[in-house]
Design a protein around this motif. Structure first.
Motif, PDB file in Angstrom:
ATOM      1  N   GLY A  41       1.010  -1.138   0.020  1.00  0.00           N
ATOM      2  CA  GLY A  41      -0.086  -0.105  -0.036  1.00  0.00           C
ATOM      3  C   GLY A  41       0.937   1.295   0.104  1.00  0.00           C
ATOM      4  N   ILE A  42       1.913   1.124   0.897  1.00  0.00           N
ATOM      5  CA  ILE A  42       2.794   2.533   0.922  1.00  0.00           C
ATOM      6  C   ILE A  42       3.374   2.522  -0.655  1.00  0.00           C
ATOM      7  N   VAL A  43       3.872   1.617  -1.054  1.00  0.00           N
ATOM      8  CA  VAL A  43       4.503   1.917  -2.428  1.00  0.00           C
ATOM      9  C   VAL A  43       3.260   2.393  -3.472  1.00  0.00           C
ATOM     10  N   ALA A  44       2.354   1.826  -3.508  1.00  0.00           N
ATOM     11  CA  ALA A  44       1.186   2.283  -4.127  1.00  0.00           C
ATOM     12  C   ALA A  44       0.877   3.672  -4.046  1.00  0.00           C
ATOM     13  N   VAL A  45       0.827   4.247  -2.808  1.00  0.00           N
ATOM     14  CA  VAL A  45       0.653   5.706  -2.575  1.00  0.00           C
ATOM     15  C   VAL A  45       1.857   6.502  -3.057  1.00  0.00           C
ATOM     16  N   LEU A  46       2.929   6.157  -3.174  1.00  0.00           N
ATOM     17  CA  LEU A  46       4.254   6.483  -3.606  1.00  0.00           C
ATOM     18  C   LEU A  46       4.137   6.691  -5.221  1.00  0.00           C
ATOM     19  N   ALA A  47       3.614   5.936  -5.766  1.00  0.00           N
ATOM     20  CA  ALA A  47       3.400   5.935  -7.161  1.00  0.00           C
ATOM     21  C   ALA A  47       2.472   6.775  -7.613  1.00  0.00           C
ATOM     22  N   VAL A  48       1.336   6.922  -6.858  1.00  0.00           N
ATOM     23  CA  VAL A  48       0.115   7.956  -7.295  1.00  0.00           C
ATOM     24  C   VAL A  48       0.748   9.161  -7.043  1.00  0.00           C
ATOM     25  N   THR A  49       1.360   9.469  -5.881  1.00  0.00           N
ATOM     26  CA  THR A  49       2.019  10.871  -5.380  1.00  0.00           C
ATOM     27  C   THR A  49       3.040  11.139  -6.409  1.00  0.00           C
ATOM     28  N   THR A  50       3.765  10.281  -7.043  1.00  0.00           N
ATOM     29  CA  THR A  50       4.848  10.715  -7.965  1.00  0.00           C
ATOM     30  C   THR A  50       4.067  11.122  -9.124  1.00  0.00           C
ATOM     31  N   LEU A  51       3.190  10.418  -9.712  1.00  0.00           N
ATOM     32  CA  LEU A  51       2.358  10.804 -10.881  1.00  0.00           C
ATOM     33  C   LEU A  51       1.675  11.967 -10.680  1.00  0.00           C
ATOM     34  N   GLY A  52       0.832  12.364  -9.562  1.00  0.00           N
ATOM     35  CA  GLY A  52       0.509  13.803  -9.455  1.00  0.00           C
ATOM     36  C   GLY A  52       1.350  14.721  -9.500  1.00  0.00           C
TER      37      GLY A  52
END
Length: 294
Positions: A41-52
């Motif tokens: 979940g933390i990695v997924a949050v990082l990916a979304v944050t990076t894209l945003g």
């Protein structure tokens, strides 16, 4: 910088969660699903944050100045742009801007040719050249600094330079006021061309003189009025003299003619409109409008 800190924290949390999961499995405690999925979940949050944080929107009629770690990287056109998530974007508007140099606070203090001073009220209209926006950022960093430190000060300098070639009386006249506006625009456009600032127009709305200059101008106006008055009086005297010569040749200045003219005036006198004739008024001696004491 914000992204790097956030990414570092999230990666550390994901690494700790996954390590704890592996340790628990290694000691025979059985798998701990919550720790495993927490890391995912933390990695997924990082990916979304990076894209945003990689999506940048530059407003219409603006350019974006992309920077990384305080250094210029690129100039972005308006619309959606993909940039590195650790970069920052400063918008520089390319719309026409209005700079109000007006009133006691913002008006331009000038000195005229021959002495004396005043305040020039003007409105420069300017805009940024999109092709040179990056160079402007390198020198001034923000749009507000370009306006206040570059355009404002340069406009005041140009106004001072141009008005120094005019006397107060010349500068305030309609004809010269338009010349002042044109010359200020030319001088300012030339001085800002290399910086990437385009001058669309300059409107000089008026010039307020200081007390010394106003007093000097009043004296000039008064002297000119005296000269014109004297010329008018000379012309009137010349005309009166010519008229007298004509009448003399025609015999209209003889005593009998003057007496006849006087009687005509008395006969046509309007008491209701002009009031009664002065007491003792007479046309005695053939001289019109002679008041005699009885």
């Amino acid at each position: 910088m914000v992204y790097l800190i956030l990414a570092g924290v999230l990666l550390l949390a994901a690494a700790l969660s996954f390590t704890a999961y592996k340790v628990m499995v290694g000691v025979g405690g059985g798998p701990i699903p919550n720790l495993k999925w927490l890391a995912v979940g933390i990695v997924a949050v990082l990916a979304v944050t990076t894209l945003g944080m990689s999506i940048t929107i530059v407003g219409s009629r603006s350019v974006g100045i992309q920077t990384s770690f305080g250094k210029y990287r690129d100039t972005l056109n308006s619309g959606f742009q993909l940039t590195p998530p650790w970069s920052a974007t400063e918008e520089f508007s390319t719309r026409v801007q209005y700079l109000d140099l007006d009133g006691e606070k913002d008006g331009v203090q000038v000195t005229f040719k021959g002495g004396g001073g005043g305040t020039v009220n003007a409105t420069p209209r300017w805009r940024i050249d999109p092709d040179k926006a990056g160079d402007l950022w390198k020198k001034y960093k923000t749009f507000d600094t370009v306006r206040d430190k570059l355009v404002n000060s340069s406009a005041k300098d140009s106004i001072r330079v141009v008005t120094a070639n005019y006397t107060p009386n010349e500068a305030r006249s309609g004809e010269h006021l338009r010349k002042v506006s044109s010359q200020v625009q030319e001088d300012l456009a030339k001085s800002l061309a290399d910086d990437g600032v385009i001058i669309d127009s300059i409107s000089v709305k008026g010039i307020t003189l200081d007390q010394r200059s106003q007093d000097s101008l009043d004296k000039i106006v008064s002297a000119n009025n005296d000269i014109e008055r004297a010329k008018a009086e000379q012309e009137r005297a010349r005309i009166d003299g010519e008229t007298a010569k004509i009448r003399e040749r025609e015999g209209s200045l003889t005593g009998a003619a003057l007496a006849r003219y006087c009687l005509e005036v008395v006969n046509n006198w309007n008491v209701d409109r002009n009031g009664a004739l002065p007491a003792g008024f007479t046309c005695a001696g053939g001289v019109p409008f002679t008041v005699t004491n009885k």
